[in-house]
Motif scaffolding. Structure first.
Motif, PDB file in Angstrom:
ATOM      1  N   ARG A 120     -20.235  39.605 -14.219  1.00 57.66           N
ATOM      2  CA  ARG A 120     -20.875  38.289 -14.185  1.00 57.66           C
ATOM      3  C   ARG A 120     -19.881  37.161 -14.378  1.00 57.66           C
ATOM      4  N   GLY A 121     -18.932  37.364 -15.268  1.00 60.90           N
ATOM      5  CA  GLY A 121     -17.944  36.315 -15.505  1.00 60.90           C
ATOM      6  C   GLY A 121     -17.177  36.023 -14.241  1.00 60.90           C
ATOM      7  N   LEU A 122     -16.796  37.078 -13.538  1.00 62.25           N
ATOM      8  CA  LEU A 122     -16.048  36.920 -12.309  1.00 62.25           C
ATOM      9  C   LEU A 122     -16.864  36.156 -11.274  1.00 62.25           C
ATOM     10  N   VAL A 123     -18.110  36.557 -11.148  1.00 64.70           N
ATOM     11  CA  VAL A 123     -18.967  35.897 -10.166  1.00 64.70           C
ATOM     12  C   VAL A 123     -19.135  34.416 -10.491  1.00 64.70           C
ATOM     13  N   ARG A 124     -19.396  34.159 -11.754  1.00 63.01           N
ATOM     14  CA  ARG A 124     -19.595  32.759 -12.131  1.00 63.01           C
ATOM     15  C   ARG A 124     -18.342  31.943 -11.869  1.00 63.01           C
ATOM     16  N   SER A 125     -17.188  32.493 -12.219  1.00 63.10           N
ATOM     17  CA  SER A 125     -15.952  31.751 -11.982  1.00 63.10           C
ATOM     18  C   SER A 125     -15.780  31.493 -10.506  1.00 63.10           C
ATOM     19  N   ALA A 126     -15.991  32.553  -9.725  1.00 58.99           N
ATOM     20  CA  ALA A 126     -15.802  32.404  -8.289  1.00 58.99           C
ATOM     21  C   ALA A 126     -16.717  31.316  -7.745  1.00 58.99           C
ATOM     22  N   ILE A 127     -17.960  31.343  -8.165  1.00 62.99           N
ATOM     23  CA  ILE A 127     -18.914  30.378  -7.632  1.00 62.99           C
ATOM     24  C   ILE A 127     -18.583  28.967  -8.055  1.00 62.99           C
ATOM     25  N   LEU A 128     -17.942  28.813  -9.199  1.00 64.46           N
ATOM     26  CA  LEU A 128     -17.632  27.469  -9.662  1.00 64.46           C
ATOM     27  C   LEU A 128     -16.420  26.870  -8.982  1.00 64.46           C
ATOM     28  N   VAL A 129     -15.597  27.716  -8.355  1.00 63.23           N
ATOM     29  CA  VAL A 129     -14.393  27.178  -7.724  1.00 63.23           C
ATOM     30  C   VAL A 129     -14.730  26.118  -6.669  1.00 63.23           C
ATOM     31  N   PRO A 130     -15.662  26.413  -5.757  1.00 69.90           N
ATOM     32  CA  PRO A 130     -15.999  25.347  -4.804  1.00 69.90           C
ATOM     33  C   PRO A 130     -16.488  24.081  -5.498  1.00 69.90           C
ATOM     34  N   TYR A 131     -17.184  24.243  -6.623  1.00 70.02           N
ATOM     35  CA  TYR A 131     -17.679  23.080  -7.343  1.00 70.02           C
ATOM     36  C   TYR A 131     -16.533  22.246  -7.881  1.00 70.02           C
ATOM     37  N   GLY A 132     -15.506  22.921  -8.363  1.00 67.44           N
ATOM     38  CA  GLY A 132     -14.420  22.198  -9.005  1.00 67.44           C
ATOM     39  C   GLY A 132     -13.386  21.637  -8.051  1.00 67.44           C
ATOM     40  N   ILE A 133     -13.292  22.261  -6.894  1.00 68.07           N
ATOM     41  CA  ILE A 133     -12.260  21.833  -5.940  1.00 68.07           C
ATOM     42  C   ILE A 133     -12.492  20.404  -5.477  1.00 68.07           C
TER      43      ILE A 133
END
Lengths: 313, 285, 399
Positions: free
Chosen positions: A123-136
């Motif tokens: 879950r941590g990995l998924v959440r991080s991955a999903i947040l990358v587009p948000y942060g970019i």
């Protein structure tokens, strides 16, 4: 503990007004204002005055290239804008992008939210991955997509074995812009939907399972209806955001190939052509459109929102 | 956990494994693409493949072409960092005060503040670019750090206040009262009891504000004109290539990567906080 | 130590709602004083007014003779224990208890000593360096009390501190609190909705209902000489039975029996008492007729058809019905009395509960000869609800 609840305090306050505020209520008021003041000031400086100023400017003929030729023209700028087919074309472009992206994001967001909610590991990995587009940074992402689809530097043409010149045609430009937007903002949508998932009590889903409902039936008849408030909030926010899209379009086409939208129009008129009068009129109209969208949503689905939100403080 | 009430099977693991892989791929492909581009030497651009054949660091450190040698990029980095950090600190402080007041105290205009904040969050920023441009020119704030910090704070305060209110609401009202009875002034009660408990909320808001400020393009382009205050998003669009005829793809990609790494690191470390911050407001209203 | 005087203290909210109406009584120095009543009766509001968290709309509050209406909570030298305990989750137990002392800039060694003393009294010594999150409900409750004790305040104010504990722990803590208060001798004002707590802990109790103080008296006085129907129905478990009756001279006619009232009762009747009355009979004032020892005691026997028997080992409760019900007159009270003292049973029949000696051979669904003690009846005016019997010591408190 009863008493001293905000509601009671509010009632106290009202009572006191008739006889004169008690010292406590008065000092609480003062403290409240003082604490809010800095934030409110900052928010107002950048919005209240500029909005008022924008409205005022919008009713003037004011082109920075001819600064002496200023004058009050009432609603002339507005009729100029509304009478201009450019405005309407851009409005339609904007609406198309808005509707299509939000629709795709809703479906995709659901899938992502589902993964975040139910993943049995990582879950941590998924959440991080999903947040990358948000942060970019949006323009950074826009560049990435632009280069990817570029006929000369990109890999998409190689991948799809085609020669398409994506940014020279209208429909393909639209496609890339929408893809870029969807990629970037779906995470935000999926987070709001994730919050919505937590609104669905596990028991209800279990009961439906025991009753023999299939997965899709459960989804349609139990999960989605219970999530409605969260879905509406997510769609409302994303719709308003999508209407205001700017960064991606600017980077990819600068509005060419018929992808110009209202925000780009506003920018061009104001900053490129330095026509403050017309540009302000465009800006005000954009604001009005966003208000209309919000209004339609709130009126149309508002009862649901307030029901689900429960007690406001 | 799989669907409630079911057991985890081997098939489930495979299913989720694939699902997770797809999600991660979705999220990271554009990022990897940028990395790839940034490592592509200028003469290989236009090749059409995903990865370069001869990866190179010339876009980063090369004397002619490296972004770090350029005078725009390092200045832009400094601007971005400074402006984003200051805006973050100030916004969180102001939002903390406001959120505390809204949740704990009662005063007229409270609902107006919340409604107004919401309205601002929905506001099309393009609408005020014109007047703000003019205002800033008159106030000599054009092309300055405060000139960007202030609008950033304006547009992040609503989200920060919203997030912090949700956190404050979780703190039992009784603790305030107990502190006051124990002998604390309202400010002491805030400092010693409430603030430590709200720290996670403040931290989360800080992250959200920082991402916004770091990310902004519109104000950065419209309200700056030189390296004095131009931040990275704006600077990237103004990159010039090594010659008049080449488009600085490699440099733009390199700059993009440099500017994305901190975000990725931040997201990896703080993903839990960010998610809770964005969703807590939604669920608790 | 402090004497707290409430001089016609009232609290009214903006919308006209009166939370407290002219509360007027004195809490003596060192007294364990209880505020009891059903939800919404204003007891918590009154407590908050005493500590200063709520404003007083009218009337005066004095502590040791000085008016404190406008004094800030932190300057009132009172400590409060909340129902939710309100202990600071980010501080250890020790730091929690030191908190008020630190604010008053008490020197370090004095602080340490006071905290350890309080911890000893409350058996918290081994938990001093733990965080509240790791403690049980009962332990947290004691931390809250510890924080109040270290301040050596003029008064302890407790707002339903035991409500969140399980039944067994509640009984234990009741004794702890009682012993503590006796040992420290600090004036204590204690709010509860549980009349058992009120009766066992209090030196004196103020019964409240809808903002009005019904009666202020010792537990014993409240039990034997309730000032009105509400107090009568509220205090005592199982609740007092309330039945309609007619009083003619010294003859009291009840739905199931006629009773000759002895001098000890008629002598206490107020002026003009007569006609329709509400009769209050506590369950223990009945007895199985065959087991009555003193045959000469004033009373009457009647037959009742027993519906339900509750056998509790040390006592036995028999439920039966009588023709005639006071339910219509008592509808107003029904909302506030948690235990339904108005034994609703269906048109014009009332359910009555009798406590019998456990050796009785009463059976369910069988007739039983019951005896009613005439000396123990309570009489109330059906219109005002006030008692028609003066208490032997003199005037009853207004209600």
């Amino acid at each position: 503990m009863t008493a001293a609840t905000p509601a009671a305090a509010a009632a106290t306050r009202e009572a006191m007004t008739k006889k004169g505020l008690s010292a406590r209520a008065r000092s609480e008021r003062k403290l409240g204002w003082m604490l809010c003041a800095p934030a409110v000031t900052v928010m107002l400086i950048v919005t209240a005055y500029p909005i008022a100023y924008a409205v005022w400017l919008s009713m003037q003929r004011y082109d920075l290239r001819f600064p002496d030729d200023r004058g009050f023209v009432g609603f002339d700028n507005y009729s100029a804008v509304l009478g201009n087919s450019l405005w309407w074309r851009d409005l339609i472009n904007t609406s198309v992008i808005m509707v299509v992206s939000v629709a795709i994001e809703l479906v995709l967001g659901f899938a992502l939210a589902f993964v975040m909610h139910r993943a049995i590991f990582g879950r941590g990995l998924v959440r991080s991955a999903i947040l990358v587009p948000y942060g970019i940074i949006t323009v950074v992402a826009a560049f990435a997509w632009r280069f990817a689809f570029s006929p000369t530097e990109g890999f998409v043409n190689g991948l799809l074995n085609t020669d398409q010149s994506w940014f020279t045609e209208s429909w393909s430009s639209y496609l890339v812009i929408i893809l870029a937007e969807v990629w970037k903002t779906t995470p935000f949508m999926s987070l709001l939907l994730l919050a919505g998932f937590t609104l669905v009590p596990d028991d209800a889903v279990k009961a439906a399972r025991v009753d023999g409902a299939s997965a899709s039936y459960r989804l349609r008849k139990v999960i989605i209806p219970l999530m409605k408030p969260a879905i509406l909030v997510a769609v409302l926010f994303r719709t308003m955001d999508a209407f205001r899209i700017f960064d991606s379009v600017f980077v990819m086409t600068r509005g060419a190939q018929g992808t110009e939208n209202v925000s780009i129009l506003g920018y061009k008129t104001l900053v490129s052509r330095l026509n403050l009068g017309l540009g302000s009129a465009v800006s005000v109209l954009i604001f009005v459109c966003v208000l209309i969208i919000a209004f339609v949503f709130v009126k149309g689905f508002g009862t649901n929102l307030s029901q689900q939100r429960g007690e406001a403080p | 956990m799989a669907a409630p009430g079911s057991k985890v099977t081997g098939k489930d693991r495979v299913f989720w494994g694939v699902g997770i892989f797809m999600v991660v791929a979705y999220a990271l492909i554009p990022v990897l693409w940028l990395v790839s581009l940034s490592l592509t030497p200028a003469d290989e651009l236009g090749g059409g493949g995903f990865w370069p054949d001869n990866p190179t660091l010339e876009n980063y450190t090369g004397s002619e072409t490296g972004v770090f040698q350029d005078d725009q990029f390092p200045a832009a980095l400094k601007n971005s960092l400074g402006i984003a950090l200051i805006a973050t600190v100030l916004a969180v402080i102001l939002a903390t005060f406001a959120a505390y007041a809204i949740v704990r105290l009662d005063f007229p205009g409270k609902n107006l503040v919340m409604a107004g904040a919401l309205a601002i969050a929905m506001f099309p920023q393009v609408s005020i670019i014109g007047p703000l441009f003019n205002m800033w020119r008159d106030l000599k704030l054009f092309d300055t750090w405060p000139g960007l910090i202030i609008p950033y704070m304006t547009f992040t305060l609503p989200l920060a206040i919203w997030t912090l209110s949700a956190f404050f609401r979780e703190i039992p009202w009784d603790l305030d009262k107990a502190a006051r009875i124990d002998g604390a002034t309202p400010f002491q009660a805030f400092r010693k009891v409430i603030a430590p408990l709200a720290a996670p909320g403040m931290f989360t808001s800080a992250i959200l504000v920082f991402i916004f400020a770091w990310n902004d393009f519109l104000f950065a382009t419209s309200l700056t004109s030189t390296n004095r205050a131009r931040t990275v998003p704006a600077a990237i669009t103004f990159f010039t290539g090594s010659s008049q005829f080449t488009f600085p793809t490699g440099q733009i990609a390199a700059a993009s990567v440099v500017v994305t790494i901190p975000i990725i690191v931040m997201v990896l470390i703080f993903q839990r906080r960010i998610v809770s911050g964005l969703t807590s407001g939604a669920v608790k209203g | 130590m402090a004497e707290i005087v409430l001089d016609k203290v009232s609290k009214q909210y903006g919308d006209g709602f009166a939370a407290v109406k002219e509360a007027d009584f004195t809490i003596g120095d060192g007294e364990f004083f209880i505020l009891v009543g059903p939800s919404g009766c204003g007891k918590s509001t009154l407590l908050n007014m005493i500590v200063g968290l709520e404003d007083i709309t009218s009337g005066e509050m004095r502590v040791d003779g000085e008016r404190v209406n406008d004094v800030d909570p932190k300057d009132r030298n009172m400590a409060m224990v909340f129902q939710s305990y309100a202990i600071y989750p980010h501080l250890t137990v020790r730091e929690n208890m030191e908190f008020p002392l630190k604010l008053r800039k008490v020197p370090k060694d004095q602080m340490r000593q006071k905290v350890e003393e309080a911890a000893r009294m409350l058996e918290l010594t081994e938990h001093l360096d733990r965080k509240p999150g790791n403690l049980s409900g009962g332990q947290r409750q004691r931390v809250a009390m510890g924080r109040a004790i270290v301040r050596e305040p003029a008064a302890f104010l407790m707002d339903e501190p035991l409500s969140n504990l399980d039944a067994k722990l509640r009984v234990q803590m009741r004794t702890t609190i009682s012993k503590l208060q006796q040992r420290l001798g600090t004036t204590t004002v204690y709010v509860t909705h549980d009349q058992v707590e009120a009766m066992t802990l209090g030196d004196r109790v103020a019964v409240m209902r809808r903002g009005e103080v019904q009666q202020v008296a010792s537990p014993r006085e409240l039990y034997s000489h309730p000032a009105n129907l509400f107090v009568a129905g509220f205090i005592g478990s199982p609740a007092m039975n309330l039945l309609p009756g007619t009083l003619d001279g010294s003859t009291l006619t009840l739905p199931m029996v006629e009773l000759d009232l002895p001098e000890s009762v008629t002598g206490r009747l107020v002026e003009g008492a007569g006609g329709e009355v509400i009769v209050g009979i506590r369950p223990e004032n009945f007895e199985d007729a065959s087991l009555v020892g003193d045959k000469e005691a004033p009373g009457a026997t009647f037959t009742a058809h027993v519906d339900v028997i509750e056998w509790l080992g040390s006592e036995l409760f028999a439920h039966f019905e009588v023709e005639g019900s006071a339910a219509d007159t008592l509808t107003d009270l029904a909302a506030d009395l948690e235990k339904v003292a108005i034994g609703r049973s269906g048109e014009d029949r009332a359910e009555v509960v009798a406590r019998l000696d456990v050796t009785s051979d009463a059976c369910e669904q069988a007739d039983l000869e019951l005896w009613l003690d005439a000396r123990a009846v309570h009489l109330f005016d059906p219109d005002t609800g006030r008692t028609l019997l003066a208490s032997p010591e003199g005037a009853t408190t207004p209600g």
